[in-house]
Scaffold this motif. Structure first.
Motif, PDB file in Angstrom:
ATOM      1  N   GLU A  35       0.949  -0.877  -0.188  1.00  0.00           N
ATOM      2  CA  GLU A  35      -0.499  -0.362   0.433  1.00  0.00           C
ATOM      3  C   GLU A  35       0.892   1.012  -0.025  1.00  0.00           C
ATOM      4  O   GLU A  35       0.168   2.246  -0.417  1.00  0.00           O
ATOM      5  N   TYR A  36       1.814   1.510   0.668  1.00  0.00           N
ATOM      6  CA  TYR A  36       2.548   2.419   0.199  1.00  0.00           C
ATOM      7  C   TYR A  36       4.053   2.519  -0.790  1.00  0.00           C
ATOM      8  O   TYR A  36       3.687   3.567  -1.096  1.00  0.00           O
ATOM      9  N   VAL A  37       3.827   1.468  -0.919  1.00  0.00           N
ATOM     10  CA  VAL A  37       4.619   1.446  -2.387  1.00  0.00           C
ATOM     11  C   VAL A  37       3.680   2.228  -4.183  1.00  0.00           C
ATOM     12  O   VAL A  37       4.122   3.428  -4.368  1.00  0.00           O
ATOM     13  N   GLU A  38       2.255   1.976  -3.426  1.00  0.00           N
ATOM     14  CA  GLU A  38       1.410   2.214  -4.553  1.00  0.00           C
ATOM     15  C   GLU A  38       0.446   3.725  -3.781  1.00  0.00           C
ATOM     16  O   GLU A  38       0.642   4.245  -5.291  1.00  0.00           O
ATOM     17  N   ASN A  39       1.122   4.370  -2.485  1.00  0.00           N
ATOM     18  CA  ASN A  39       0.889   5.500  -2.841  1.00  0.00           C
ATOM     19  C   ASN A  39       2.281   6.234  -3.483  1.00  0.00           C
ATOM     20  O   ASN A  39       2.242   7.382  -2.381  1.00  0.00           O
ATOM     21  N   GLY A  40       2.929   5.698  -3.534  1.00  0.00           N
ATOM     22  CA  GLY A  40       4.475   6.567  -4.016  1.00  0.00           C
ATOM     23  C   GLY A  40       5.816   6.410  -2.944  1.00  0.00           C
ATOM     24  O   GLY A  40       6.317   7.513  -3.862  1.00  0.00           O
ATOM     25  N   GLY A  41       5.519   5.722  -2.034  1.00  0.00           N
ATOM     26  CA  GLY A  41       6.626   5.482  -1.317  1.00  0.00           C
ATOM     27  C   GLY A  41       7.224   4.859  -1.935  1.00  0.00           C
ATOM     28  O   GLY A  41       7.548   4.267  -3.128  1.00  0.00           O
ATOM     29  N   GLY A  42       8.772   4.959  -1.321  1.00  0.00           N
ATOM     30  CA  GLY A  42       9.451   3.888  -1.647  1.00  0.00           C
ATOM     31  C   GLY A  42      10.931   4.820  -2.533  1.00  0.00           C
ATOM     32  O   GLY A  42      10.544   6.380  -2.465  1.00  0.00           O
ATOM     33  N   THR A  43      12.500   4.553  -3.012  1.00  0.00           N
ATOM     34  CA  THR A  43      12.837   4.921  -3.378  1.00  0.00           C
ATOM     35  C   THR A  43      13.588   4.390  -5.041  1.00  0.00           C
ATOM     36  O   THR A  43      13.941   2.883  -4.772  1.00  0.00           O
ATOM     37  N   MET A  44      13.755   5.202  -5.817  1.00  0.00           N
ATOM     38  CA  MET A  44      14.183   4.736  -6.799  1.00  0.00           C
ATOM     39  C   MET A  44      15.675   4.266  -7.011  1.00  0.00           C
ATOM     40  O   MET A  44      15.566   6.076  -7.013  1.00  0.00           O
ATOM     41  N   VAL A  45      16.205   3.192  -6.870  1.00  0.00           N
ATOM     42  CA  VAL A  45      17.942   3.532  -6.833  1.00  0.00           C
ATOM     43  C   VAL A  45      18.111   2.725  -8.172  1.00  0.00           C
ATOM     44  O   VAL A  45      17.693   1.442  -8.975  1.00  0.00           O
ATOM     45  N   PRO A  46      19.951   3.064  -8.720  1.00  0.00           N
ATOM     46  CA  PRO A  46      20.611   2.684 -10.009  1.00  0.00           C
ATOM     47  C   PRO A  46      20.573   0.953  -9.393  1.00  0.00           C
ATOM     48  O   PRO A  46      20.769   1.117  -8.365  1.00  0.00           O
ATOM     49  N   ALA A  47      20.522   0.485 -10.813  1.00  0.00           N
ATOM     50  CA  ALA A  47      20.428  -1.185 -10.176  1.00  0.00           C
ATOM     51  C   ALA A  47      21.232  -2.202 -11.506  1.00  0.00           C
ATOM     52  O   ALA A  47      20.054  -2.058 -12.530  1.00  0.00           O
ATOM     53  N   ASN A  48      21.600  -3.275 -11.916  1.00  0.00           N
ATOM     54  CA  ASN A  48      21.855  -3.871 -12.708  1.00  0.00           C
ATOM     55  C   ASN A  48      21.439  -5.274 -12.763  1.00  0.00           C
ATOM     56  O   ASN A  48      22.209  -6.041 -11.467  1.00  0.00           O
ATOM     57  N   TYR A  49      19.943  -5.012 -13.495  1.00  0.00           N
ATOM     58  CA  TYR A  49      19.856  -7.063 -13.203  1.00  0.00           C
ATOM     59  C   TYR A  49      18.846  -7.187 -14.592  1.00  0.00           C
ATOM     60  O   TYR A  49      18.394  -6.634 -15.395  1.00  0.00           O
ATOM     61  N   THR A  50      18.933  -8.572 -15.226  1.00  0.00           N
ATOM     62  CA  THR A  50      18.768  -8.878 -16.060  1.00  0.00           C
ATOM     63  C   THR A  50      17.074  -9.601 -16.179  1.00  0.00           C
ATOM     64  O   THR A  50      17.149 -10.310 -14.751  1.00  0.00           O
ATOM     65  N   HIS A  51      16.964  -9.762 -16.631  1.00  0.00           N
ATOM     66  CA  HIS A  51      14.926 -10.178 -17.149  1.00  0.00           C
ATOM     67  C   HIS A  51      15.264 -11.280 -18.245  1.00  0.00           C
ATOM     68  O   HIS A  51      14.934 -10.749 -19.074  1.00  0.00           O
ATOM     69  N   ASN A  52      14.846 -12.222 -18.075  1.00  0.00           N
ATOM     70  CA  ASN A  52      15.261 -13.239 -19.344  1.00  0.00           C
ATOM     71  C   ASN A  52      13.894 -13.770 -19.589  1.00  0.00           C
ATOM     72  O   ASN A  52      13.407 -14.380 -18.316  1.00  0.00           O
ATOM     73  N   LEU A  53      13.318 -14.059 -20.658  1.00  0.00           N
ATOM     74  CA  LEU A  53      11.641 -14.660 -21.131  1.00  0.00           C
ATOM     75  C   LEU A  53      12.068 -15.079 -22.111  1.00  0.00           C
ATOM     76  O   LEU A  53      12.869 -14.452 -23.127  1.00  0.00           O
ATOM     77  N   TYR A  54      11.420 -16.474 -21.967  1.00  0.00           N
ATOM     78  CA  TYR A  54      11.472 -17.356 -23.355  1.00  0.00           C
ATOM     79  C   TYR A  54      10.187 -17.556 -23.959  1.00  0.00           C
ATOM     80  O   TYR A  54       8.847 -17.682 -22.887  1.00  0.00           O
ATOM     81  N   SER A  55       9.658 -17.755 -25.199  1.00  0.00           N
ATOM     82  CA  SER A  55       8.517 -17.239 -25.667  1.00  0.00           C
ATOM     83  C   SER A  55       8.500 -19.164 -25.946  1.00  0.00           C
ATOM     84  O   SER A  55       9.510 -19.581 -27.268  1.00  0.00           O
ATOM     85  N   ASP A  56       7.514 -19.731 -26.301  1.00  0.00           N
ATOM     86  CA  ASP A  56       6.298 -21.076 -26.401  1.00  0.00           C
ATOM     87  C   ASP A  56       6.419 -20.285 -28.124  1.00  0.00           C
ATOM     88  O   ASP A  56       6.322 -22.101 -29.478  1.00  0.00           O
ATOM     89  N   GLU A  57       6.063 -19.386 -29.197  1.00  0.00           N
ATOM     90  CA  GLU A  57       5.764 -19.110 -29.882  1.00  0.00           C
ATOM     91  C   GLU A  57       6.693 -19.044 -30.386  1.00  0.00           C
ATOM     92  O   GLU A  57       7.073 -19.255 -31.979  1.00  0.00           O
ATOM     93  N   THR A  58       7.772 -17.820 -30.195  1.00  0.00           N
ATOM     94  CA  THR A  58       9.217 -18.097 -31.319  1.00  0.00           C
ATOM     95  C   THR A  58       9.944 -19.216 -30.823  1.00  0.00           C
ATOM     96  O   THR A  58      11.739 -19.340 -31.640  1.00  0.00           O
ATOM     97  N   HIS A  59      10.496 -19.920 -29.524  1.00  0.00           N
ATOM     98  CA  HIS A  59      11.473 -20.641 -29.306  1.00  0.00           C
ATOM     99  C   HIS A  59      11.901 -20.276 -28.751  1.00  0.00           C
ATOM    100  O   HIS A  59      13.438 -21.125 -29.186  1.00  0.00           O
ATOM    101  N   SER A  60      12.248 -18.725 -28.676  1.00  0.00           N
ATOM    102  CA  SER A  60      13.077 -18.303 -28.312  1.00  0.00           C
ATOM    103  C   SER A  60      13.230 -17.647 -27.421  1.00  0.00           C
ATOM    104  O   SER A  60      11.933 -16.944 -26.342  1.00  0.00           O
ATOM    105  N   ALA A  61      14.477 -17.025 -26.542  1.00  0.00           N
ATOM    106  CA  ALA A  61      14.562 -16.506 -25.327  1.00  0.00           C
ATOM    107  C   ALA A  61      15.074 -14.575 -25.440  1.00  0.00           C
ATOM    108  O   ALA A  61      16.069 -14.672 -26.320  1.00  0.00           O
ATOM    109  N   THR A  62      15.032 -14.287 -24.563  1.00  0.00           N
ATOM    110  CA  THR A  62      15.596 -12.592 -25.208  1.00  0.00           C
ATOM    111  C   THR A  62      15.759 -11.885 -23.727  1.00  0.00           C
ATOM    112  O   THR A  62      15.243 -12.495 -22.396  1.00  0.00           O
ATOM    113  N   SER A  63      16.627 -11.391 -23.754  1.00  0.00           N
ATOM    114  CA  SER A  63      17.290 -10.693 -22.384  1.00  0.00           C
ATOM    115  C   SER A  63      17.175  -9.444 -22.160  1.00  0.00           C
ATOM    116  O   SER A  63      18.187  -8.700 -22.795  1.00  0.00           O
ATOM    117  N   THR A  64      16.635  -9.232 -21.108  1.00  0.00           N
ATOM    118  CA  THR A  64      16.705  -7.158 -21.191  1.00  0.00           C
ATOM    119  C   THR A  64      17.429  -6.509 -19.554  1.00  0.00           C
ATOM    120  O   THR A  64      17.266  -7.610 -18.921  1.00  0.00           O
TER     121      THR A  64
END
Length: 653
Positions: free
Chosen positions: A276-305
């Protein structure tokens, strides 16, 4: 605070361990399974199916293994965080992005705690989540395909151990750091740990329809070690509980220096209040590097962001969100019973279990019955929140599961046993030895609101004399107990692969009907798919060559290719045209420096080959697919780099 000797406990445990190596069920001697009806209890006749799927973490293999219960038959190994040459996961061009991290390509990890998605606190069989412990990541496995569908890296974390546990409607999969670290990471003296290192507890949202993960917020906690966690359920839904150790904030010789305090904490986190605190705008956005890797059953391929920032929350800025409950003897496991009334803390240097009452916890919070604070966070009075203690008589309690009939089962590592006790009276009902040194135990659905209390598995750390010796290394061991009666009965042993820290199991009747048989070729959206044999071709772009290849019993199209040169980079994009269940085809190319491929019906996969020598080089199918499997082969002619031979390809000419 009382100082005690870890060494004395270890010595005593060793004595008990050795004395516990006698029989199958704690009796004076063993008559073996055939002396009773135990063999019948685990026998699954040829052609019959097991009652449960069990998913076991693979530990340092980085993967998940799937077993049937009660037979103990291994069905499948699912590659998750590690390259897997059996099917090319992490080697093929389509799956390499799944192993990308902010540290680069990481082809290994240490998988620990699987958990199955839930709806209303009950297993729904959609997804399996599991943590990568070493390079902090959470993976989601699609239980229709039994393939890894998504991996998200967890920044500001190290030793992702108190993971991955989900809330009762799969709103969040939660990941807690074992090691506290500088946040943000920076160069600083290790001796300045105390007061400067922090522990991140990450709440990762799960999209209800797709299961896609995203870090909603990270709670930046004091610099303790966060060991394990468990969601509240029922009346305690909306809370999450984390065990801590090293509240001393030691940075060296932790086996001594992190055992000075008589009590550490269970941190109680009201995640709904923070949400609830976050949804009301609470918290601090900070720099961070992390990957999000997603596989598609349609393209049979993964992407990394690569993601670049994360929302952090200082718990002192959200009053009423975080409280500490003092818990004796370096607690390891924390578990919540199916109704959500009780929180069980297992102090691993203790003989007793500590049971907290959720109602008492809320009353203590409402009454502000505090016993000091730690870094601005209230500490509740131990006596005010205590529901009872289980006087176990064992040593080294680690983990507790429930059977849905009012009973709890706790493992004891040092005294090497499982102890059954009654929730509410805290009375010990039964105890059975394990062989040997059990870590987790697991009851199908045993950490949900609806356990299936028929079997219990102990996941043992030491195998020793249970199987034929295989050199210095033995596989770990699981033991199956029948828990339908008043007394537990050990009915079966079977070896497990890697180190299965924990497991999750679900009735086959929930999962098997959803299992996918093929990928529809017509729905294949892979950009290099060869959906018709007439589309098979070879295309050159400089020294890069793309081979658009189809495969079906029992040939490749094309199977003769000429015009390849030394120094070329050859991409084989291979589409399996089979539309029949359980007919994958394999592909291996002589001299390839990656791995072979195993391609499911309707799927496209790609491997790269860089020929180093002139000649005529064969390729073939590696999966025995038909009576003419040996005939499923082909050749590639490789000419000198300076040759003028045109590309050509053929089949049957």
């Amino acid at each position: 605070m009382k100082k005690y000797s870890f060494y004395l406990v270890t010595l005593l445990g060793s004595v008990l361990f050795l004395s516990g190596c006698g029989d199958q069920n704690g009796n004076a001697s063993s008559n073996g399974a055939l002396a009773s009806n135990n063999a019948e209890k685990v026998y699954v006749a040829p052609g019959e199916h097991d009652e449960f799927y069990a998913f076991m973490s693979g530990g340092y293999s980085g993967n998940v293994t799937v077993y049937g219960l009660p037979s103990g038959r291994m069905f499948k190994e699912i590659p998750v965080f590690s390259q897997f040459p059996t099917n090319g996961y992490g080697y093929s061009e389509e799956t390499k992005p799944m192993l990308e991290t902010s540290f680069g390509f990481i082809p290994n990890d240490d998988s620990h705690h699987p958990d199955i998605s839930q709806t209303n606190g009950e297993l729904d069989g959609r997804w399996l989540f599991i943590n990568g412990n070493n390079t902090p990541r959470i993976a989601r496995i699609d239980l229709k395909t039994f393939e890894t569908a998504e991996i998200i890296e967890v920044p500001n974390s190290a030793g992702n151990h108190s993971s991955s546990y989900i809330t009762e409607n799969s709103e969040y999969v939660v990941a807690g750091t074992r090691f506290s670290v500088p946040i943000p990471q920076r160069d600083m003296p290790i001796k300045d740990y105390k007061g400067n290192f922090k522990g991140a507890l990450s709440f990762i949202s799960v999209a209800p329809e797709t299961g896609h993960m995203d870090i909603k917020f990270q709670l930046i906690m004091p610099g303790f070690n966060y060991d394990l966690s468990h969601p509240g359920r029922g009346k305690s839904h909306g809370w999450f509980f984390f065990t801590t150790y090293n509240t001393e904030e030691a940075n060296s010789l932790l086996e001594v220096n992190a055992s000075q305090n008589d009590k550490d904490f269970i941190a109680a986190v009201n995640w709904k209040k923070i949400e609830e605190y976050v949804e009301n705008g609470g918290g601090t956005m900070v720099p961070a590097n992390y990957t999000h890797n997603l596989y598609s059953d349609e393209t049979h391929s993964a992407t990394s962001t690569m993601k670049k920032e994360v929302l952090t929350v200082d718990p002192t800025k959200v009053p009423g969100a975080v409280f500490f409950m003092p818990t004796p003897k370096s607690p390891h496991g924390v578990d919540v019973n199916p109704t959500g009334d009780y929180i069980i803390g297992n102090g691993k240097l203790s003989a007793d279990l500590t049971v907290f009452s959720f109602d008492k916890m809320i009353a203590a919070i409402d009454g502000k019955k505090y016993d000091g604070e730690a870094y601005g966070l209230p500490i509740l009075k131990f006596e005010d929140v205590l529901a009872g203690q289980v006087k176990s008589g064992g040593l080294g309690p680690l983990h507790t599961e429930f059977d849905g009939k009012g009973n709890a089962y706790t493992t004891f590592f040092i005294s090497s046993e499982v102890v059954k006790w009654k929730v509410g009276t805290w009375e010990v009902i039964d105890r059975k030895p394990t062989f040997y040194s059990v870590g987790h135990c697991m009851i199908p659905g045993g950490n949900s609101a609806k356990p299936f209390g028929k079997y219990l598995i102990s996941l043992n750390k030491i195998t020793k004399d249970r199987y034929l010796p295989t050199g210095p290394e033995l596989e770990h061991s699981a033991q199956l107990y029948d828990i339908t009666g008043d007394k537990m009965e050990l009915i079966y042993d079977f070896p497990t692969h890697g180190e299965p820290h924990y497991a999750a199991a679900i009735p086959a009747s929930i999962l098997a009907p959803k299992s996918q048989k093929i990928y529809k070729l017509a729905e294949n959206e892979h950009p290099f798919a060869t959906k018709s044999v007439s589309d098979a071709r070879v295309v050159r772009d400089g020294n890069v060559v793309h081979v658009y290849m189809a495969m079906i019993r029992s040939h490749f199209t094309p199977d003769n290719i000429e015009g390849i040169k030394v120094g070329d980079k050859v991409y084989f994009h291979i589409t399996n045209h089979e539309q029949d269940f359980d007919v994958p085809h394999g592909f291996m190319m002589i001299g390839a420096t990656n791995s072979g491929l195993l391609i499911m019906p309707g799927q496209t996969k790609t491997t790269v080959w860089e020929p180093k020598q002139e000649g005529v080089w064969p390729f073939y199918c590696t999966d025995f697919c038909s009576a003419l499997h040996q005939e499923m082969q082909g050749y590639v002619r490789v000419s000198p780099a300076s040759s003028n031979i045109d590309l050509s390809w053929s089949l049957g000419e």
